[in-house]
Design a protein around this motif. Structure first.
Motif, PDB file in Angstrom:
ATOM      1  N   GLY A  95       0.832  -1.194   0.000  1.00  0.00           N
ATOM      2  CA  GLY A  95       0.000   0.000   0.000  1.00  0.00           C
ATOM      3  C   GLY A  95       0.868   1.246   0.000  1.00  0.00           C
ATOM      4  O   GLY A  95       2.075   1.185   0.219  1.00  0.00           O
ATOM      5  N   ALA A  96       0.244   2.369  -0.266  1.00  0.00           N
ATOM      6  CA  ALA A  96       0.963   3.637  -0.282  1.00  0.00           C
ATOM      7  C   ALA A  96       0.138   4.692   0.429  1.00  0.00           C
ATOM      8  O   ALA A  96      -1.089   4.655   0.415  1.00  0.00           O
ATOM      9  CB  ALA A  96       1.236   4.074  -1.718  1.00  0.00           C
ATOM     10  N   SER A  97       0.828   5.628   1.020  1.00  0.00           N
ATOM     11  CA  SER A  97       0.157   6.747   1.661  1.00  0.00           C
ATOM     12  C   SER A  97      -0.418   7.671   0.593  1.00  0.00           C
ATOM     13  O   SER A  97       0.227   7.907  -0.431  1.00  0.00           O
ATOM     14  CB  SER A  97       1.161   7.525   2.502  1.00  0.00           C
ATOM     15  OG  SER A  97       0.630   8.780   2.849  1.00  0.00           O
TER      16      SER A  97
ATOM     17  N   GLU B 294       8.703   7.878  -0.352  1.00  0.00           N
ATOM     18  CA  GLU B 294       7.532   7.013  -0.531  1.00  0.00           C
ATOM     19  C   GLU B 294       6.225   7.794  -0.577  1.00  0.00           C
ATOM     20  O   GLU B 294       5.147   7.217  -0.596  1.00  0.00           O
ATOM     21  CB  GLU B 294       7.488   5.970   0.590  1.00  0.00           C
ATOM     22  CG  GLU B 294       8.787   5.189   0.732  1.00  0.00           C
ATOM     23  CD  GLU B 294       9.267   4.617  -0.584  1.00  0.00           C
ATOM     24  OE1 GLU B 294       8.553   3.770  -1.167  1.00  0.00           O
ATOM     25  OE2 GLU B 294      10.366   5.002  -1.048  1.00  0.00           O
ATOM     26  N   GLY B 295       6.313   9.130  -0.548  1.00  0.00           N
ATOM     27  CA  GLY B 295       5.118   9.966  -0.601  1.00  0.00           C
ATOM     28  C   GLY B 295       4.506  10.278   0.749  1.00  0.00           C
ATOM     29  O   GLY B 295       3.474  10.945   0.828  1.00  0.00           O
ATOM     30  N   ASN B 296       5.129   9.811   1.841  1.00  0.00           N
ATOM     31  CA  ASN B 296       4.629  10.128   3.183  1.00  0.00           C
ATOM     32  C   ASN B 296       4.883  11.599   3.470  1.00  0.00           C
ATOM     33  O   ASN B 296       6.001  12.096   3.259  1.00  0.00           O
ATOM     34  CB  ASN B 296       5.337   9.268   4.238  1.00  0.00           C
ATOM     35  CG  ASN B 296       5.074   7.800   4.052  1.00  0.00           C
ATOM     36  OD1 ASN B 296       3.916   7.365   3.975  1.00  0.00           O
ATOM     37  ND2 ASN B 296       6.126   7.001   3.976  1.00  0.00           N
ATOM     38  N   LEU B 297       3.873  12.311   3.939  1.00  0.00           N
ATOM     39  CA  LEU B 297       4.002  13.734   4.231  1.00  0.00           C
ATOM     40  C   LEU B 297       4.487  13.930   5.666  1.00  0.00           C
ATOM     41  O   LEU B 297       3.858  13.438   6.614  1.00  0.00           O
ATOM     42  CB  LEU B 297       2.658  14.443   4.015  1.00  0.00           C
ATOM     43  CG  LEU B 297       2.669  15.964   4.135  1.00  0.00           C
ATOM     44  CD1 LEU B 297       3.609  16.599   3.106  1.00  0.00           C
ATOM     45  CD2 LEU B 297       1.261  16.514   3.976  1.00  0.00           C
ATOM     46  N   MET B 298       5.597  14.622   5.812  1.00  0.00           N
ATOM     47  CA  MET B 298       6.223  14.866   7.100  1.00  0.00           C
ATOM     48  C   MET B 298       6.184  16.352   7.430  1.00  0.00           C
ATOM     49  O   MET B 298       6.230  17.182   6.538  1.00  0.00           O
ATOM     50  CB  MET B 298       7.689  14.441   7.062  1.00  0.00           C
ATOM     51  CG  MET B 298       7.941  13.092   6.490  1.00  0.00           C
ATOM     52  SD  MET B 298       7.291  11.850   7.588  1.00  0.00           S
ATOM     53  CE  MET B 298       8.061  10.436   6.897  1.00  0.00           C
ATOM     54  N   GLY B 299       6.122  16.651   8.722  1.00  0.00           N
ATOM     55  CA  GLY B 299       6.131  18.035   9.157  1.00  0.00           C
ATOM     56  C   GLY B 299       7.244  18.299  10.141  1.00  0.00           C
ATOM     57  O   GLY B 299       7.719  17.399  10.828  1.00  0.00           O
ATOM     58  N   ILE B 300       7.646  19.541  10.194  1.00  0.00           N
ATOM     59  CA  ILE B 300       8.596  20.012  11.199  1.00  0.00           C
ATOM     60  C   ILE B 300       7.989  21.278  11.789  1.00  0.00           C
ATOM     61  O   ILE B 300       7.541  22.152  11.055  1.00  0.00           O
ATOM     62  CB  ILE B 300       9.971  20.337  10.590  1.00  0.00           C
ATOM     63  CG1 ILE B 300      10.554  19.114   9.882  1.00  0.00           C
ATOM     64  CG2 ILE B 300      10.934  20.841  11.667  1.00  0.00           C
ATOM     65  CD1 ILE B 300      11.824  19.413   9.096  1.00  0.00           C
ATOM     66  N   GLY B 301       7.973  21.360  13.108  1.00  0.00           N
ATOM     67  CA  GLY B 301       7.408  22.533  13.754  1.00  0.00           C
ATOM     68  C   GLY B 301       8.320  23.109  14.821  1.00  0.00           C
ATOM     69  O   GLY B 301       9.148  22.390  15.406  1.00  0.00           O
ATOM     70  N   GLN B 302       8.177  24.402  15.039  1.00  0.00           N
ATOM     71  CA  GLN B 302       8.892  25.096  16.107  1.00  0.00           C
ATOM     72  C   GLN B 302       7.872  25.920  16.880  1.00  0.00           C
ATOM     73  O   GLN B 302       7.244  26.820  16.304  1.00  0.00           O
ATOM     74  CB  GLN B 302       9.964  26.019  15.546  1.00  0.00           C
ATOM     75  CG  GLN B 302      10.653  26.857  16.625  1.00  0.00           C
ATOM     76  CD  GLN B 302      11.551  27.938  16.045  1.00  0.00           C
ATOM     77  OE1 GLN B 302      11.997  27.858  14.917  1.00  0.00           O
ATOM     78  NE2 GLN B 302      11.795  28.960  16.847  1.00  0.00           N
ATOM     79  N   PRO B 303       7.661  25.617  18.162  1.00  0.00           N
ATOM     80  CA  PRO B 303       6.736  26.441  18.949  1.00  0.00           C
ATOM     81  C   PRO B 303       7.208  27.883  19.027  1.00  0.00           C
ATOM     82  O   PRO B 303       8.411  28.155  19.053  1.00  0.00           O
ATOM     83  CB  PRO B 303       6.766  25.795  20.343  1.00  0.00           C
ATOM     84  CG  PRO B 303       7.316  24.422  20.124  1.00  0.00           C
ATOM     85  CD  PRO B 303       8.241  24.531  18.942  1.00  0.00           C
ATOM     86  N   VAL B 304       6.263  28.801  19.023  1.00  0.00           N
ATOM     87  CA  VAL B 304       6.554  30.216  19.162  1.00  0.00           C
ATOM     88  C   VAL B 304       6.053  30.656  20.541  1.00  0.00           C
ATOM     89  O   VAL B 304       4.858  30.539  20.832  1.00  0.00           O
ATOM     90  CB  VAL B 304       5.863  31.048  18.051  1.00  0.00           C
ATOM     91  CG1 VAL B 304       6.103  32.534  18.264  1.00  0.00           C
ATOM     92  CG2 VAL B 304       6.351  30.597  16.690  1.00  0.00           C
ATOM     93  N   PHE B 305       6.975  31.122  21.367  1.00  0.00           N
ATOM     94  CA  PHE B 305       6.620  31.525  22.738  1.00  0.00           C
ATOM     95  C   PHE B 305       6.471  33.016  22.863  1.00  0.00           C
ATOM     96  O   PHE B 305       6.966  33.767  22.103  1.00  0.00           O
ATOM     97  CB  PHE B 305       7.680  31.023  23.734  1.00  0.00           C
ATOM     98  CG  PHE B 305       7.727  29.529  23.781  1.00  0.00           C
ATOM     99  CD1 PHE B 305       6.799  28.816  24.539  1.00  0.00           C
ATOM    100  CD2 PHE B 305       8.670  28.826  23.062  1.00  0.00           C
ATOM    101  CE1 PHE B 305       6.839  27.438  24.588  1.00  0.00           C
ATOM    102  CE2 PHE B 305       8.719  27.440  23.103  1.00  0.00           C
ATOM    103  CZ  PHE B 305       7.799  26.742  23.861  1.00  0.00           C
TER     104      PHE B 305
END
Length: 141
Positions: free
Chosen positions: A62-64, A130-141
């Motif tokens: 299967g694929a994402s 493989e087409g998997n969607l990844m995120g990167i986040g940085q909290p803003v204080f």
């Protein structure tokens, strides 16, 4: 009620699993583009560890659909992470969605989970081999 009384899943550890139609292609992507090497492997699966948390990439027919974020990292300096990964050839998504839009690949998102104590988040997205969607986040204080 404390966490010990709330059930088996609340006491368990979350472990992300990502499908790969070509496991060797995925291994190369994670090594070359993300700088990650598996900490363990088994037939049909690679185990990675980041910040003390495991995720696995497994051989799948299967694929994402790649239409939603499947896994994310939280970093202290998103601009440094984007610069490093861009230098390795990672291509970041441009997003124009209700509530936020990327500028130079980075979105400024209002609000965050109150328990995190942040007022917002800066975020980017990219796809693995493989087409998997990844995120990167940085909290803003």
């Amino acid at each position: 009620m404390n966490a010990d009384d709330s059930g088996a899943l609340a006491r368990g550890r979350v472990a992300t699993r990502l499908p790969a139609q070509d496991l060797e292609r995925a291994r190369r992507f994670y090594a070359e583009k993300l700088g990650l090497e598996p900490v363990d492997e088994r037939p049909g699966g690679l185990l990675y560890r980041c910040g003390g948390v495991d995720f696995a990439v497994f051989q799948s027919t299967g694929a994402s659909p790649g239409t939603f974020t499947q896994m994310g990292w939280e970093v202290e300096d998103i601009e440094a992470a984007v610069a490093e990964l861009s230098g390795r050839g990672v291509v970041f998504e441009e997003v124009d969605a209700p509530g936020f839009r990327t500028k130079g690949g980075i979105a400024d998102i209002e609000g965050n989970y109150p328990s995190k104590g942040a007022r917002g988040e800066r975020a980017v997205w990219f796809r693995d081999s493989e087409g998997n969607l990844m995120g990167i986040g940085q909290p803003v204080f």
